[in-house]
Design an enzyme around this catalytic site. Structure first.
Site, PDB file in Angstrom:
ATOM      1  N   ASN A 147       0.790  -1.315  -0.059  1.00  0.00           N
ATOM      2  CA  ASN A 147      -0.080   0.038   0.011  1.00  0.00           C
ATOM      3  C   ASN A 147       0.895   1.245  -0.029  1.00  0.00           C
ATOM      4  O   ASN A 147       0.286   2.200   0.132  1.00  0.00           O
ATOM      5  CB  ASN A 147      -0.940  -0.151   1.211  1.00  0.00           C
ATOM      6  CG  ASN A 147      -0.251  -0.356   2.468  1.00  0.00           C
ATOM      7  OD1 ASN A 147       1.017   0.035   2.561  1.00  0.00           O
ATOM      8  ND2 ASN A 147      -1.011  -0.572   3.518  1.00  0.00           N
ATOM      9  N   ARG A 285       3.283   7.416  11.559  1.00  0.00           N
ATOM     10  CA  ARG A 285       2.755   6.865  12.751  1.00  0.00           C
ATOM     11  C   ARG A 285       2.519   8.113  13.572  1.00  0.00           C
ATOM     12  O   ARG A 285       3.350   9.061  13.645  1.00  0.00           O
ATOM     13  CB  ARG A 285       3.670   5.804  13.335  1.00  0.00           C
ATOM     14  CG  ARG A 285       3.826   4.386  12.597  1.00  0.00           C
ATOM     15  CD  ARG A 285       2.474   3.628  13.096  1.00  0.00           C
ATOM     16  NE  ARG A 285       2.237   2.416  11.920  1.00  0.00           N
ATOM     17  CZ  ARG A 285       1.895   2.235  11.037  1.00  0.00           C
ATOM     18  NH1 ARG A 285       1.453   3.146  10.271  1.00  0.00           N
ATOM     19  NH2 ARG A 285       1.828   1.030  10.304  1.00  0.00           N
ATOM     20  N   GLN A 314      -5.135   3.480  18.452  1.00  0.00           N
ATOM     21  CA  GLN A 314      -6.455   3.319  17.397  1.00  0.00           C
ATOM     22  C   GLN A 314      -7.486   2.301  17.687  1.00  0.00           C
ATOM     23  O   GLN A 314      -6.879   1.151  17.851  1.00  0.00           O
ATOM     24  CB  GLN A 314      -5.688   3.225  16.013  1.00  0.00           C
ATOM     25  CG  GLN A 314      -4.964   4.156  15.380  1.00  0.00           C
ATOM     26  CD  GLN A 314      -4.413   4.116  14.070  1.00  0.00           C
ATOM     27  OE1 GLN A 314      -3.849   5.113  13.397  1.00  0.00           O
ATOM     28  NE2 GLN A 314      -4.227   3.065  13.620  1.00  0.00           N
ATOM     29  N   HIS A 333      -7.455   6.133   9.987  1.00  0.00           N
ATOM     30  CA  HIS A 333      -6.276   5.319   9.371  1.00  0.00           C
ATOM     31  C   HIS A 333      -6.882   4.586   8.014  1.00  0.00           C
ATOM     32  O   HIS A 333      -7.079   3.530   8.301  1.00  0.00           O
ATOM     33  CB  HIS A 333      -5.632   4.433  10.364  1.00  0.00           C
ATOM     34  CG  HIS A 333      -4.143   4.080   9.893  1.00  0.00           C
ATOM     35  ND1 HIS A 333      -3.209   3.323  10.585  1.00  0.00           N
ATOM     36  CD2 HIS A 333      -3.645   3.968   8.843  1.00  0.00           C
ATOM     37  CE1 HIS A 333      -2.406   3.294  10.409  1.00  0.00           C
ATOM     38  NE2 HIS A 333      -2.439   3.514   9.049  1.00  0.00           N
TER      39      HIS A 333
END
Ligand code: NDP
Length: 391
Positions: A147, A285, A314, A333
Site C-alpha cells: 500500500n 505513525r 487506534q 487510518h
C-alpha cells in the site's frame, strides 16, 4: 491443526457491501522498484471487494479451513476480556492490520505460548512488540509495498487539501454558502514551495516523484542517501538530519517507520524550528509527533495545518484533541486500506501463510523478525533493543 486469529475492522455501519462503485481494478504487474506483487498459489476472493473488515476475512477462510485450521475473525481487540485476548492462549498465528491494530505487547506475547507467526496485513509492524517477538522466537512479517503507493497518493491529496484550504471550502458548500473570502483567506498555491520528506523509502520516494510536476523545491533526509541519478532526476536537496532540513520547508511529510529514533521526534522544540505557517503531514505513525505540541502549534499559528491518518491509540477516543484542533485535515487510518491495497495485502497475507504451512521461506522483503533477530526488510528499517512499539 493451527489456530489463526485475525483481527479486522468492523463492517460498514450500512452492512457489508453487496455492490461497489467500480468493476474490478487496474492490472499491475510490478511495484515501481521491480518487486513482484504478491504471488499466492490461489486466492478465494474477488479483487476490489472489501476484504479488511470482519466479513471480508481477508478472503482466508476457504483456504485455511481446507487445510483443517481454525480461523477466528474478530474486531474485538482491546481490553482484558476482548475476543483477541481470549484466543491468544492457543493462537499459533495472529494477523492484524495497522488500521485496526491488535497491539501485541510483551505481556500479551507472554500469554501466547503457541504463537509462532504475527502477520501485518499492510505495512508497519510497530503494533507488535518486536523486542518481545525476537525473544519469544516469533516470526513477524508484513506485506511490503502493498500500500505504499496508496499512502503516497493520500499524502499528495492531503498536502494539496491543506495548502489550498479545501476542506473548509467544501464545508461552505455543504452548508449552503458561497463564501469566497472565507474560503480563500487561508488558500495558497503549492507551486514554488519547499517540500521535504522525512525518509525517502517506498512511500517517501513515491511522494517526491508525484510532487515533482508541481514545480516545487524537493528536499529529503534519510539514513541512506538515494542514488545520485535519482537526486538529479528529481532535483532533490539532501539534508543529513531532520533538524537540518525542517527549518527550510513549507511542507513536511513524514514517511519513516516508528522506532526508537523517530518516536516523539516532532516535539515542541523541533516544531519551533519550522517556518511559521508550515504544514505538517503525517501518514507514518502518530507517535512520531507529540500530540499536544501539534495542537498547540496549530493554535498559535506556528503550524498552518496538520493532516494525516495515523493516531494513537487506534481507534482514537472520541475526545482525542486531534479531532477538534484547528486547521487539521485528519482522516481515520485509511490511506493504506483502499480496495486496491486490500486486494494486494490479502493476497500477500495468503502468500505468507502458504509459505508458513508449506515450510517454504517467506520472502526476505516481507520479513521483519525471524529466527530471534530483526530480519529481511525489518533489519534495514527498524531498530531493536528498545521499545519498538505496541505502547
Ligand atoms: P520503507 O521501509 O520503504 O521506508 C522507510 C524509510 O525510512 C527507509 O528509507 C529508512 O531508511 C527510513 N528511515 C528509518 N528511520 C529513519 C530515521 N530515523 N530518519 C530518516 N529516515 C529513516 O517503508 P515505507 O515507505 O513503505 O513505509 C514507511 C512507513 O509508513 C511505515 O513504516 C509505516 O509506519 C508507514 N505506513 C503507513 C501507512 C498508512 O496506512 N498510513 C501504510 C504503510 C506504511 P533506510 O532504509 O535507508 O535505513
Amino acid at each position: 491443526m493451527s489456530k489463526v486469529v485475525c483481527v479486522l475492522y468492523d463492517d460498514p455501519v450500512t452492512g457489508y457491501p453487496s455492490e461497489y462503485p467500480r468493476d474490478g481494478l487496474p492490472a499491475l504487474e510490478r511495484y515501481p522498484d521491480g518487486q513482484t506483487l504478491p504471488t499466492p498459489e490461489a486466492i478465494d476472493f474477488t479483487p476490489g471487494t472489501l476484504l479488511g473488515s470482519v466479513s471480508g476475512e481477508l478472503g482466508l477462510r476457504p483456504y485455511l479451513e481446507s487445510l483443517g485450521h481454525e480461523l477466528i475473525v474478530t474486531s474485538d481487540k482491546d481490553g482484558e476480556n476482548s475476543e483477541f485476548d481470549k484466543h491468544l492462549a492457543d493462537a499459533e498465528i495472529v494477523i492484524s492490520q495497522p488500521f485496526w491494530p491488535a497491539y501485541l505487547t510483551a505481556e500479551r506475547i507472554a500469554r501466547a505460548p503457541k504463537l509462532k507467526l504475527a502477520v501485518t496485513a499492510g505495512i508497519g509492524s510497530d503494533h507488535y512488540d518486536l523486542d518481545a517477538a525476537i525473544e519469544a522466537g516469533i516470526t513477524v512479517a508484513e506485506v511490503t509495498f502493498c500500500n505504499s503507493i496508496s499512502v503516497a497518493e493520500h499524502v499528495v491529496m492531503m498536502i494539496l487539501s491543506q495548502v489550498r484550504n479545501y476542506l473548509p471550502s467544501y464545508k461552505w458548500v455543504i452548508d449552503g454558502g458561497w463564501n469566497i473570502a472565507d474560503c480563500v483567506q487561508r488558500s495558497y498555491d503549492l507551486e514554488g514551495m519547499h517540500v521535504g520528506t522525512i525518509a525517502a523509502g517506498r512511500i517517501g520516494l513515491a511522494v517526491l516523484r508525484r510532487l515533482a510536476p508541481f514545480d516545487v523545491h524537493l528536499h529529503y533526509t534519510d539514513k541512506h542517501r538515494l542514488p545520485a541519478e535519482v537526486e538529479k532526476e528529481l532535483n532533490l536537496t539532501f539534508h543529513p538530519s531532520v533538524q537540518d532540513m525542517v527549518p527550510h520547508l513549507d511542507v513536511v511529510t513524514i514517511n519513516a517507520p516508528l522506532h526508537p529514533e523517530t518516536r516523539g521526534l516532532f516535539n515542541e522544540e523541533l516544531i519551533g524550528t519550522m517556518k511559521r505557517g508550515a504544514y505538517l503531514i503525517n501518514t507514518a505513525r502518530a507517535l512520531i509527533c507529540d500530540r499536544d505540541a501539534v495542537k498547540r502549534a496549530l493554535e498559535s499559528g506556528q503550524l498552518a495545518g496538520y493532516a494525516g491518518d495515523v493516531w494513537f491509540p487506534q481507534p482514537a477516543p472520541a475526545d482525542h484533541p486531534w479531532r477538534t484542533m484547528p486547521h487539521h485535515g485528519m482522516t481515520p487510518h485509511i490511506s493504506g486500506s483502499t480496495l486496491s491495497a486490500q486486494t494486494r495485502y490479502a493476497a500477500g497475507t495468503r502468500e505468507i501463510l502458504e509459505c508458513y504451512f508449506n515450510g517454504n521461506p517467506i520472502r526476505d522483503e516481507y520479513l521483519i523478525v525471524d529466527g530471534g533477530a530483526l530480519a529481511g526488510v525489518g533489519a534495514r528499517s527498524y531498530t531493536a533493543t528498545a521499545k519498538s512499539g505496541a505502547a
